[in-house]
Write an enzyme that holds these catalytic residues in place. Structure first.
Site, mmCIF file in Angstrom:
data_model
loop_
_atom_site.group_PDB
_atom_site.id
_atom_site.type_symbol
_atom_site.label_atom_id
_atom_site.label_comp_id
_atom_site.label_asym_id
_atom_site.label_seq_id
_atom_site.Cartn_x
_atom_site.Cartn_y
_atom_site.Cartn_z
ATOM 1 N N ALA A 47 -5.143 -11.545 33.396
ATOM 2 C CA ALA A 47 -4.734 -11.486 31.990
ATOM 3 C C ALA A 47 -5.942 -10.975 31.211
ATOM 4 O O ALA A 47 -6.767 -11.754 30.716
ATOM 5 C CB ALA A 47 -4.314 -12.864 31.509
ATOM 6 N N GLY A 95 -10.613 -15.822 24.483
ATOM 7 C CA GLY A 95 -10.107 -15.908 25.859
ATOM 8 C C GLY A 95 -8.627 -16.193 25.873
ATOM 9 O O GLY A 95 -7.951 -16.057 24.848
ATOM 10 N N ASN A 96 -8.094 -16.561 27.020
ATOM 11 C CA ASN A 96 -6.674 -16.933 27.100
ATOM 12 C C ASN A 96 -6.494 -18.003 28.167
ATOM 13 O O ASN A 96 -7.444 -18.360 28.875
ATOM 14 C CB ASN A 96 -5.803 -15.697 27.353
ATOM 15 C CG ASN A 96 -6.137 -15.034 28.676
ATOM 16 O OD1 ASN A 96 -5.906 -15.609 29.735
ATOM 17 N ND2 ASN A 96 -6.701 -13.833 28.618
ATOM 18 N N HIS A 97 -5.250 -18.515 28.286
ATOM 19 C CA HIS A 97 -5.007 -19.689 29.134
ATOM 20 C C HIS A 97 -4.725 -19.354 30.601
ATOM 21 O O HIS A 97 -4.309 -20.226 31.347
ATOM 22 C CB HIS A 97 -3.821 -20.489 28.591
ATOM 23 C CG HIS A 97 -4.109 -21.157 27.289
ATOM 24 N ND1 HIS A 97 -5.091 -22.097 27.152
ATOM 25 C CD2 HIS A 97 -3.560 -20.998 26.058
ATOM 26 C CE1 HIS A 97 -5.139 -22.512 25.903
ATOM 27 N NE2 HIS A 97 -4.218 -21.842 25.209
ATOM 28 N N SER A 98 -4.915 -18.114 31.016
ATOM 29 C CA SER A 98 -4.605 -17.781 32.414
ATOM 30 C C SER A 98 -5.453 -18.648 33.361
ATOM 31 O O SER A 98 -6.664 -18.803 33.163
ATOM 32 C CB SER A 98 -4.910 -16.297 32.657
ATOM 33 O OG SER A 98 -4.923 -16.047 34.030
#
Ligand code: CTP
Length: 398
Positions: free
Chosen positions: A275, A207-210
Site C-alpha cells: 500500500a 502512513g497507512n494501516h496496511s
C-alpha cells in the site's frame, strides 16, 4: 516416497496408538522413518513397538549418554525431508507456538529446516478452547501445515472434533505432497508488501494501516513452491525466516521504487501488494516542526507509481497489481490493469465484512488481461496466496 526421510514426532495423546499403523504405511511405501517420542507419549504406546515398526531406534533424550552426543536435535532436524508431529497434544502445540524447548521433540522443531506438519488430537473442549485455536493459528503463521482433526467419538466418550486424522488420510496427504514438483522451482519472484511511511520531519510521517499480511503470505506461498523470492517490505511487524525469501526493508515510497527497479530486471514474476503512499511531503523538515500557527498545511507531491514504472519496463515478466476500490470496482480495476500494463490485477473490496487492512481474511476478485474474471470467496490471506500461486502457475504454463 521411496528414500524420503520422514521424522515422526509423537506426543502424549491416546491417539498415539495410531502412529503404529502410520509408521507401517510409511515404511511399506519405502520411506525412512525416525521417531521422536515425548515422555508422556510412552504411556500410550511403547518405544519398542515404534522402533520395531520404523526399523530405527526411537529418540527421546537430548543427550545420548553412551556416546556423549547432545546435538541429535540438530542432526534429526537436518536429516528430515518432512517433520510430522502426530498426534500433537494441546501441551505440545502450546509449547511449539511459544518457542518452549524442554524436550527433544520441541528442540528438533526449532531446529528443523524442512516443512513441519502438525496433526492435533485432543478432547473436543480442549480443541475448541481459544488458546488451542490461537496456538494453531500461530503455527500456521509460522508456515506449518495443520492436518485438521476429525469429528467423531472421542476417548472420553464425548462426541466432537478432536480425533487424530486417520493414518490412511495422513499417509495420503504426505504421499501426495512428495509427488508434487514445486511449481516455481528456479523462478525469481519480486513482491512488495506493507505500507510506506513518508517523513514530515524526523519524528512524524504520513502512513497507512496496511499490515503486510498479504505480501508476506504471498512470499511464503511462492517460496514453498520452489521460487527464490525478494520481498521488499515497508514498516511491518511481520518477518519470515524462510530460507528462500530475501527480505529487503525500506521505509518510503522512493526507497521501495529504487529497490523494485533494481530487482525487477532479474524477476520472472512481480507482485506489487504494498500500500504505497500516493503522495509525499514536498519538503521533509530536518528538525522537528514546532507548533505555532492555528492552522498548518503540508504540501504534498505525487510519488512515482512503482507498478506503472515496472509496467513500462516490462520485458517478459508476469506483472501483478492490487487495486483497492470502493466504487465502480470492476470498471476501475480493469482501467488500472490496462493503464499499468499488467497481466493480472487482484481487486480488493472494502465492502465486505472481514476483508481488507489488518484482517487475516480477504475477499478478492482476479481479473486477467483478457478480462477473465474469477471471484474468490472470503478466505484466509494464506489461502488466497496459495490460490494466486496456482492461478499464476496455470497462466504462465498455459
Ligand atoms: N502502487 C505502486 N506505487 C504507487 C501507488 C500504488 O506500486 N505509488 C501499486 C500498489 O502496490 C497496487 C496498485 O498500485 O498494486 C494499486 O494501488 P491503488 O492505491 O489501489 O491505486 P492507485 O493506482 O494508487 O490509484 P487510486 O489511488 O487513484 O485508486
Amino acid at each position: 516416497m521411496i528414500g524420503k526421510n520422514i521424522l515422526l514426532g509423537v506426543s502424549g495423546s491416546i491417539a498415539a496408538y495410531k502412529t503404529a499403523a502410520l509408521t507401517r504405511l510409511f515404511v511399506k511405501a519405502g520411506a525412512n522413518v525416525r521417531i521422536i517420542m515425548t515422555e508422556s507419549a510412552k504411556t500410550f504406546i511403547t518405544p519398542l513397538t515404534l522402533a520395531t515398526l520404523s526399523k530405527n531406534p526411537v529418540e527421546s533424550e537430548f543427550v545420548k549418554s553412551a556416546a556423549g552426543e547432545w546435538t541429535n536435535h540438530v542432526e534429526l532436524g537436518l536429516w528430515a525431508d518432512l517433520f510430522l508431529i502426530a498426534p500433537a497434544s494441546a501441551n505440545t502445540l502450546g509449547k511449539m507456538a511459544n518457542g518452549i524447548c524442554d524436550n527433544l521433540l520441541l528442540a528438533t522443531y526449532l531446529s528443523a529446516r524442512c516443512p513441519v506438519w502438525v496433526a492435533p488430537a485432543m478432547d473436543l473442549d480442549m480443541f475448541a478452547h481459544p488458546s488451542t485455536s490461537r496456538n494453531l493459528k500461530t503455527l500456521a503463521d509460522f508456515g506449518n501445515l495443520i492436518i485438521e482433526p476429525e469429528p467423531g467419538e472421542l476417548a472420553s466418550g464425548l462426541e466432537g472434533k478432536g480425533r487424530l486424522a486417520e493414518p490412511e488420510t495422513i499417509f495420503q496427504l504426505v504421499a501426495d505432497w512428495f509427488k508434487q514438483k514445486p511449481v516455481f522451482a528456479g523462478k525469481r519472484v519480486l513482491i512488495t508488501a506493507g505500507p510506506t511511511y513518508e517523513a514530515i520531519d524526523p519524528v512524524r510521517f504520513i502512513g497507512n494501516h496496511s499490515s503486510g499480511k498479504m505480501g508476506f503470505a504471498l512470499a511464503e506461498a511462492f517460496a514453498n513452491q520452489g521460487a527464490e523470492v525478494v520481498l521488499i517490505s515497508g514498516p511491518s511487524q511481520l518477518s519470515t525466516n524462510h530460507p528462500a525469501i530475501k527480505t529487503v526493508r525500506i521505509v518510503s515510497a522512493a526507497e521501495m521504487l529504487d529497490q523494485a527497479k533494481s530487482h525487477f530486471p532479474s524477476a520472472d514474476i512481480a507482485i506489487m501488494s504494498a500500500a504505497v503512499a500516493d503522495y509525499t511531503p514536498r519538503v521533509k523538515a530536518t528538525q522537528k516542526i514546532k507548533k505555532s500557527e492555528d492552522e498548518f498545511a503540508i504540501e504534498l507531491v505525487k510519488t512515482t507509481d512503482i507498478l506503472k514504472t515496472l509496467g513500462t519496463q516490462k520485458s517478459n515478466q508476469f506483472l501483478v497489481g492490487f487495486a483497492l476500490e470502493t466504487e465502480n470496482e470492476l470498471e476501475n480495476a480493469i482501467k488500472k490493469l490496462k493503464a499499468k500494463n499488467l497481466d493480472l490485477i487482484v481487486l480488493n473490496s472494502l465492502n465486505h465484512e472481514g476483508a481488507g487492512f489488518g484482517y487475516d481474511t480477504n475477499r478478492v476478485t482476479l481479473i486477467d488481461k483478457s478480462n477473465q474474471i474469477t471471484e474468490l470467496p472470503l478466505q484466509s490471506k494464506n489461502d488466497i496466496a496459495n490460490h494466486l500461486v496456482q492461478y499464476i502457475s496455470s497462466h504462465i504454463h498455459a
